[in-house]
Design a protein around this motif. Sequence first.
Motif, short mmCIF file in Angstrom:
data_model
loop_
_atom_site.label_atom_id
_atom_site.label_comp_id
_atom_site.label_asym_id
_atom_site.label_seq_id
_atom_site.Cartn_x
_atom_site.Cartn_y
_atom_site.Cartn_z
N LEU A 59 4.03 -0.21 5.90
CA LEU A 59 2.87 -0.22 5.02
C LEU A 59 3.29 -0.32 3.56
O LEU A 59 2.61 -0.98 2.76
N GLY A 60 4.41 0.30 3.22
CA GLY A 60 4.90 0.18 1.85
C GLY A 60 5.28 -1.25 1.51
O GLY A 60 4.96 -1.75 0.42
N HIS A 61 5.93 -1.95 2.45
CA HIS A 61 6.29 -3.36 2.20
C HIS A 61 5.03 -4.22 2.07
O HIS A 61 4.95 -5.08 1.19
N ARG A 62 4.06 -3.99 2.94
CA ARG A 62 2.82 -4.77 2.86
C ARG A 62 2.08 -4.48 1.57
O ARG A 62 1.51 -5.38 0.95
N HIS A 66 1.19 -7.10 -1.25
CA HIS A 66 -0.19 -7.28 -1.67
C HIS A 66 -0.32 -7.11 -3.19
O HIS A 66 -1.00 -7.90 -3.85
N ARG A 67 0.34 -6.10 -3.76
CA ARG A 67 0.31 -5.87 -5.20
C ARG A 67 0.94 -7.04 -5.95
O ARG A 67 0.45 -7.46 -7.00
N ARG A 68 2.04 -7.58 -5.39
CA ARG A 68 2.70 -8.73 -6.02
C ARG A 68 1.77 -9.95 -6.00
O ARG A 68 1.69 -10.69 -6.98
N ALA A 69 1.05 -10.14 -4.88
CA ALA A 69 0.12 -11.27 -4.79
C ALA A 69 -1.04 -11.08 -5.77
O ALA A 69 -1.49 -12.05 -6.41
N ARG A 74 -3.69 -12.54 -10.84
CA ARG A 74 -4.15 -12.18 -12.18
C ARG A 74 -3.46 -13.03 -13.24
O ARG A 74 -4.09 -13.47 -14.20
N THR A 75 -2.17 -13.26 -13.05
CA THR A 75 -1.42 -14.08 -14.00
C THR A 75 -1.94 -15.51 -14.00
O THR A 75 -2.11 -16.13 -15.05
#
Length: 139
Positions: A59-62, A66-69, A74-75
């Motif tokens: 779940l931490g990897h996902r 997800h946060r990176r995506a 946003r960028t």
Amino acid sequence: MRVAFSVYGVLYVVIEIVGYQLERVSWPEITALDVATAVTNALLTVAVLVAALVAVDVLGHRWRRHRRALAAERTRLAAAQWTELEPLPVHAWRPEPLALPAAPAPEPSGPARTAYAPNAYSRRAWPDAAAADASGRLL
């Protein structure tokens, strides 16, 4: 090195759980079934703990992916917003200068009555007195 410490930790937990359950039975009355039950309960506890750790890791990897995506989205939206901006109008703080009046048209002078001044740098092909040449020839 971390794997070795993890394995030693798991073995320690298994031995402690087995020892605790066998201690509850009373040492003189221990049977093979009590030992098997204690070992099974200890391994089940370890398996549940390992499953929980693996679930937290996955779940931490996902969540990080997800946060990176989301950050990339946003960028991208911010970049698109900057590229779609229209130029800003800038108003001058000084008043516009007054227009100069047009110059009057020059009066034509001379026999040709042209509006242009004579060219001071051009050479004439023959002098003005050439027409009054006595022989009537230019050469």
